[in-house]
Design an enzyme around this catalytic site. Structure first.
Site, PDB file in Angstrom:
ATOM      1  N   ALA A  46      53.034  31.313  40.304  1.00  0.00           N
ATOM      2  CA  ALA A  46      52.221  30.718  39.234  1.00  0.00           C
ATOM      3  C   ALA A  46      53.127  30.324  38.075  1.00  0.00           C
ATOM      4  CB  ALA A  46      51.150  31.692  38.776  1.00  0.00           C
ATOM      5  N   GLU A 115      46.813  22.454  29.490  1.00  0.00           N
ATOM      6  CA  GLU A 115      46.763  21.879  30.846  1.00  0.00           C
ATOM      7  C   GLU A 115      45.527  21.019  30.976  1.00  0.00           C
ATOM      8  OE1 GLU A 115      47.896  24.408  34.227  1.00  0.00           O
ATOM      9  OE2 GLU A 115      48.440  25.923  32.770  1.00  0.00           O
ATOM     10  N   HIS A 243      46.889  19.819  43.832  1.00  0.00           N
ATOM     11  CA  HIS A 243      47.583  19.723  42.548  1.00  0.00           C
ATOM     12  C   HIS A 243      48.222  18.340  42.487  1.00  0.00           C
ATOM     13  CE1 HIS A 243      50.132  20.497  39.126  1.00  0.00           C
ATOM     14  NE2 HIS A 243      49.581  21.687  38.966  1.00  0.00           N
ATOM     15  N   ARG A 290      41.821  18.120  37.268  1.00  0.00           N
ATOM     16  CA  ARG A 290      42.751  17.881  38.374  1.00  0.00           C
ATOM     17  C   ARG A 290      42.218  16.979  39.484  1.00  0.00           C
ATOM     18  NH1 ARG A 290      45.543  23.592  39.372  1.00  0.00           N
ATOM     19  NH2 ARG A 290      46.556  23.388  37.362  1.00  0.00           N
ATOM     20  N   HIS A 351      46.556  23.038  46.951  1.00  0.00           N
ATOM     21  CA  HIS A 351      47.011  24.021  45.964  1.00  0.00           C
ATOM     22  C   HIS A 351      46.111  25.247  45.865  1.00  0.00           C
ATOM     23  CE1 HIS A 351      49.071  25.272  42.300  1.00  0.00           C
ATOM     24  NE2 HIS A 351      47.923  25.272  41.628  1.00  0.00           N
ATOM     25  N   ARG A 386      38.314  23.899  40.121  1.00  0.00           N
ATOM     26  CA  ARG A 386      38.789  24.941  39.200  1.00  0.00           C
ATOM     27  C   ARG A 386      39.494  24.334  37.992  1.00  0.00           C
ATOM     28  NH1 ARG A 386      43.967  27.789  38.756  1.00  0.00           N
ATOM     29  NH2 ARG A 386      44.682  26.375  40.389  1.00  0.00           N
TER      30      ARG A 386
HETATM   31  P1  FAD Z   1      48.068  36.231  46.212  1.00  0.00           P
HETATM   32  O1  FAD Z   1      48.826  36.343  44.953  1.00  0.00           O
HETATM   33  O2  FAD Z   1      48.251  35.039  47.010  1.00  0.00           O
HETATM   34  O3  FAD Z   1      48.334  37.512  47.100  1.00  0.00           O
HETATM   35  C1  FAD Z   1      47.864  37.568  48.436  1.00  0.00           C
HETATM   36  C2  FAD Z   1      48.376  38.824  49.087  1.00  0.00           C
HETATM   37  O4  FAD Z   1      47.666  39.073  50.287  1.00  0.00           O
HETATM   38  C3  FAD Z   1      49.851  38.774  49.482  1.00  0.00           C
HETATM   39  O5  FAD Z   1      50.419  40.022  49.168  1.00  0.00           O
HETATM   40  C4  FAD Z   1      49.802  38.617  50.995  1.00  0.00           C
HETATM   41  O6  FAD Z   1      50.927  39.132  51.676  1.00  0.00           O
HETATM   42  C5  FAD Z   1      48.576  39.434  51.312  1.00  0.00           C
HETATM   43  N1  FAD Z   1      47.967  39.128  52.601  1.00  0.00           N
HETATM   44  C6  FAD Z   1      47.363  37.981  52.989  1.00  0.00           C
HETATM   45  N2  FAD Z   1      46.904  38.111  54.247  1.00  0.00           N
HETATM   46  C7  FAD Z   1      47.232  39.362  54.660  1.00  0.00           C
HETATM   47  C8  FAD Z   1      47.047  40.091  55.864  1.00  0.00           C
HETATM   48  N3  FAD Z   1      46.430  39.568  56.946  1.00  0.00           N
HETATM   49  N4  FAD Z   1      47.517  41.353  55.940  1.00  0.00           N
HETATM   50  C9  FAD Z   1      48.166  41.912  54.887  1.00  0.00           C
HETATM   51  N5  FAD Z   1      48.369  41.275  53.727  1.00  0.00           N
HETATM   52  C10 FAD Z   1      47.905  40.018  53.614  1.00  0.00           C
HETATM   53  N6  FAD Z   1      46.794  30.019  38.794  1.00  0.00           N
HETATM   54  C11 FAD Z   1      46.670  30.175  37.461  1.00  0.00           C
HETATM   55  O7  FAD Z   1      45.660  30.687  36.980  1.00  0.00           O
HETATM   56  N7  FAD Z   1      47.683  29.782  36.636  1.00  0.00           N
HETATM   57  C12 FAD Z   1      48.826  29.210  37.099  1.00  0.00           C
HETATM   58  O8  FAD Z   1      49.718  28.898  36.340  1.00  0.00           O
HETATM   59  C13 FAD Z   1      48.953  28.999  38.487  1.00  0.00           C
HETATM   60  N8  FAD Z   1      50.047  28.400  39.000  1.00  0.00           N
HETATM   61  C14 FAD Z   1      50.185  28.304  40.358  1.00  0.00           C
HETATM   62  C15 FAD Z   1      51.353  27.773  40.890  1.00  0.00           C
HETATM   63  C16 FAD Z   1      51.539  27.743  42.252  1.00  0.00           C
HETATM   64  C17 FAD Z   1      52.811  27.166  42.826  1.00  0.00           C
HETATM   65  C18 FAD Z   1      50.551  28.247  43.119  1.00  0.00           C
HETATM   66  C19 FAD Z   1      50.739  28.242  44.600  1.00  0.00           C
HETATM   67  C20 FAD Z   1      49.368  28.760  42.600  1.00  0.00           C
HETATM   68  C21 FAD Z   1      49.174  28.791  41.219  1.00  0.00           C
HETATM   69  N9  FAD Z   1      48.014  29.312  40.665  1.00  0.00           N
HETATM   70  C22 FAD Z   1      47.901  29.450  39.318  1.00  0.00           C
HETATM   71  C23 FAD Z   1      46.999  29.914  41.523  1.00  0.00           C
HETATM   72  C24 FAD Z   1      47.202  31.437  41.525  1.00  0.00           C
HETATM   73  O9  FAD Z   1      48.584  31.725  41.526  1.00  0.00           O
HETATM   74  C25 FAD Z   1      46.561  32.107  42.711  1.00  0.00           C
HETATM   75  O10 FAD Z   1      45.245  31.673  42.872  1.00  0.00           O
HETATM   76  C26 FAD Z   1      46.552  33.624  42.495  1.00  0.00           C
HETATM   77  O11 FAD Z   1      47.846  34.078  42.219  1.00  0.00           O
HETATM   78  C27 FAD Z   1      46.008  34.330  43.716  1.00  0.00           C
HETATM   79  O12 FAD Z   1      46.184  35.710  43.528  1.00  0.00           O
HETATM   80  P2  FAD Z   1      45.637  36.710  44.616  1.00  0.00           P
HETATM   81  O13 FAD Z   1      45.953  38.081  44.132  1.00  0.00           O
HETATM   82  O14 FAD Z   1      44.239  36.383  44.935  1.00  0.00           O
HETATM   83  O15 FAD Z   1      46.473  36.366  45.943  1.00  0.00           O
HETATM   84  C1  SIN Z   2      50.299  24.651  36.989  1.00  0.00           C
HETATM   85  O1  SIN Z   2      51.129  25.280  36.330  1.00  0.00           O
HETATM   86  O2  SIN Z   2      50.192  23.426  36.965  1.00  0.00           O
HETATM   87  C2  SIN Z   2      49.382  25.402  37.894  1.00  0.00           C
HETATM   88  C3  SIN Z   2      48.273  25.951  37.113  1.00  0.00           C
HETATM   89  C4  SIN Z   2      47.128  26.350  37.990  1.00  0.00           C
HETATM   90  O3  SIN Z   2      47.133  26.114  39.186  1.00  0.00           O
HETATM   91  O4  SIN Z   2      46.168  26.890  37.424  1.00  0.00           O
END
Ligand code: FAD
Ligand code: SIN
Length: 529
Positions: A46, A115, A243, A290, A351, A386
């Site tokens: 993120a 943003e 994205h 977006r 994304h 979103r």
């Molecule tokens: P994740 O952080 O994806 O964690 C998932 C976990 O589940 C991992 O540990 C994985 O190994 C585990 N897992 C999955 N399947 C299994 C399985 N079968 N068995 C065991 N473990 C498993 N959002 C914002 O609000 N602000 C931002 O600035 C932003 N920037 C982003 C930039 C990028 C490049 C990306 C890709 C996303 C961004 N997002 C942002 C979105 C945000 O990062 C995600 O939606 C959020 O981090 C998801 O968090 P989570 O805890 O749900 O899952």
């Molecule tokens: C970004 O930094 O552009 C990602 C932010 C988001 O997915 O919320």
């Protein structure tokens, strides 16, 4: 293995929930399973930050609520939106207290980024690596708690429900109940039965079902696949967010993100001839929600037959890009692009999945004792699109709410000792890797060609029939082969791809992220789009 809390996923959602239950109930056992390295998550990548109203001299909750609802294009649950945005400052303060460092102005106030879709600067961030900083701080706290056991490099295969007790017994249950999960342990080459009183799915997104995505390789929609097989309610899967600005580098998986915060600082989208185009699409131009920006780019690329467009930051004051976005600056310089003078080639990439496992306001799914949180959940916050930086926020608000509910219940739940062991063998590496990799390539190609940013009925129905065939093939392959993480991921990817495509096919209106050229007359967008 028996545990009080089983948490699947070590991103912001899983870590926050684990930390809270382990601190409140020091006598409880907390098991956190993750399929890769503990920090390899969407969270780690993120960039932009977390949307929270902090500066009440310029901003207020009503504006953040309004921006969220406008971006969500009429499908947000307004009660949930209000609740999340009102609770955001308390959750932000907890992150700060846990040691997450957010950038500050010289006077000590939080430095607030901007943003798309936000009417005010309200994104708190740590440079352009906010997620990495959040993971660092949360994991440090997790490691300090003796009642949390982290099981990394283990793969959750399926949730355990009463259906594993046989048909006769299952008939006695009114509501499906979760008793834990079967988890593939590659060290011992076997599938462990983890019995748990409470199970939390925090498995993140599913961007890997597309060919071009910003999501890391772990984002294969496993939690959504598991919940679907366990007969949990899944919703809104057609709303896949692209994205607008992933760095154009053919063959790269995942694609490197150029944060929307860069446009928040004034970067301009240009076509290959240097022409600006966003004013033809929306009065908020580069900072429109977006879905609008991604569709505008898609339309420019198709009309001109180009592979990418440019993001121009050359007018930024000297040194500003490198100061504000050091990580992005390095990634560009590594491929010979200096953002202070060169334009950055970008394309839209899959994304974020707005839909997922339906939960209530306490993170409870339709399955007893099963919670879901973070990107795999569908809470009602995002609706049809979103708002930027609302997803890290959603994860901390709902993991807190799930914690308050689950921690009060756990002592009244018994482990179900009648659950059978998983008898089949497992392996760390599939014998028929080529069949698996080829089928994954097929799924990505179908999703990218038929279920992308702009859809139509013919492509959706073609995608649907191809995915139905693949689904059947994968099911029979799964039933006749030794289990491996790759095969399990494939099973979840084909399931999620099918859920996205089926939902897109059924929705006969245009709304938010779902745009079908054959239903332009039935465009339900609430805001000017
Ligand atoms: P994740 O952080 O994806 O964690 C998932 C976990 O589940 C991992 O540990 C994985 O190994 C585990 N897992 C999955 N399947 C299994 C399985 N079968 N068995 C065991 N473990 C498993 N959002 C914002 O609000 N602000 C931002 O600035 C932003 N920037 C982003 C930039 C990028 C490049 C990306 C890709 C996303 C961004 N997002 C942002 C979105 C945000 O990062 C995600 O939606 C959020 O981090 C998801 O968090 P989570 O805890 O749900 O899952
Ligand atoms: C970004 O930094 O552009 C990602 C932010 C988001 O997915 O919320």
């Amino acid at each position: 293995m028996n545990t009080d809390f089983l948490i699947i996923g070590s991103g912001i959602a899983g870590l926050t929930f684990a930390l809270k239950v382990a601190r409140k109930l020091p006598g409880a056992s907390v098991t956190l399973v993750t399929k890769g390295d503990e920090s390899e998550t969407n969270t780690k990548y993120a960039q932009g930050g977390i949307a929270v109203v902090t500066d009440l001299t310029k901003d207020d909750y009503a504006q953040h609520i309004n921006d969220t609802i406008t971006a969500g294009d009429g499908l947000c649950d307004e009660t949930i939106v209000r609740m999340v945005i009102n609770e955001a400052p308390a959750r932000l303060q907890e992150l700060i207290d846990l040691g997450v460092e957010f950038d500050r102005e010289p006077g000590g106030q939080l430095d607030l980024g901007r943003e798309g879709g936000h009417s005010q600067n309200r994104i708190v961030h740590h440079k352009d690596i906010t997620g990495q900083e959040v993971e660092r701080a949360l994991l440090k706290q997790i490691h300090s708690l003796p009642n949390i056991k982290i099981v990394s490099h283990c793969y959750a295969v399926d949730l355990i429900t009463e259906h594993h007790l046989g048909k006769e017994i299952a008939r006695g249950y009114n509501t499906t109940t979760c008793f834990g999960a079967y988890v593939l342990d590659p060290v011992n080459n076997r599938i462990e039965k983890i019995l748990s009183k409470i199970t939390m799915l925090a498995t993140g997104g599913a961007g890997q079902v597309y060919r071009y995505t910003t999501n890391p390789l772990i984002a294969t929609g496993d939690g959504i696949g598991m919940a679907y097989r366990a007969k949990g309610v899944i919703e809104n899967m057609e709303f896949v967010q692209f994205h607008p600005t992933a760095l154009f580098k053919p063959g790269e998986n995942p694609m490197f993100l150029i944060s929307e915060a860069v446009r928040g600082k004034g970067a301009i989208l240009k076509n290959k001839d240097g022409g600006e185009f966003m004013n033809n699409y929306d009065k908020q131009r580069e900072l429109a929600p977006r879905d609008i920006v991604a569709r505008a780019i898609d339309s420019e690329l198709k009309a001109r037959g180009d592979d990418f467009i440019y993001l121009d930051c050359a007018h930024f004051p000297a040194g500003q890009f490198a100061k504000n976005f050091p990580n992005i600056f390095r990634a560009c310089m590594d491929i010979g692009i200096d953002p202070s003078k060169d334009r950055i080639p970008v394309v839209p990439a899959a994304h974020f999945v707005c839909g997922g496992i339906k939960t209530d306001d306490l993170g409870r799914t339709s399955i007893n004792h099963l919670y879901a949180c973070g990107e795999c959940a569908s809470t009602g916050l995002h609706g049809a699109n979103r708002l930027a930086s609302n997803s890290l926020l959603e994860a901390v608000v709902f993991s807190h709410r799930a914690f308050t509910d689950a921690s009060g219940k756990v002592e009244n739940i018994n482990l179900n000792s009648a659950i059978p062991e998983w008898n089949e063998p497992a392996t760390t590496k599939a014998d028929e890797m080529v069949l698996i990799t080829q089928t994954i390539a097929d799924i990505k190609s179908i999703m990218s060609n038929y279920v992308g940013i702009v859809r139509n009925d013919l492509r959706l129905s073609r995608g649907l029939s191809r995915l139905r065939n693949l689904f059947k093939e994968v099911r029979s392959f799964y039933n006749t082969n030794v289990l491996s993480p790759q095969l399990c991921e494939l099973r979840n990817m084909v399931t999620v791809a099918l859920l996205i495509t089926r939902s897109a096919y059924i929705r006969d209106e245009n709304r938010g992220l779902h745009f079908n050229k054959d239903h332009v007359k039935n465009t339900k967008s609430q805001s000017p789009r």
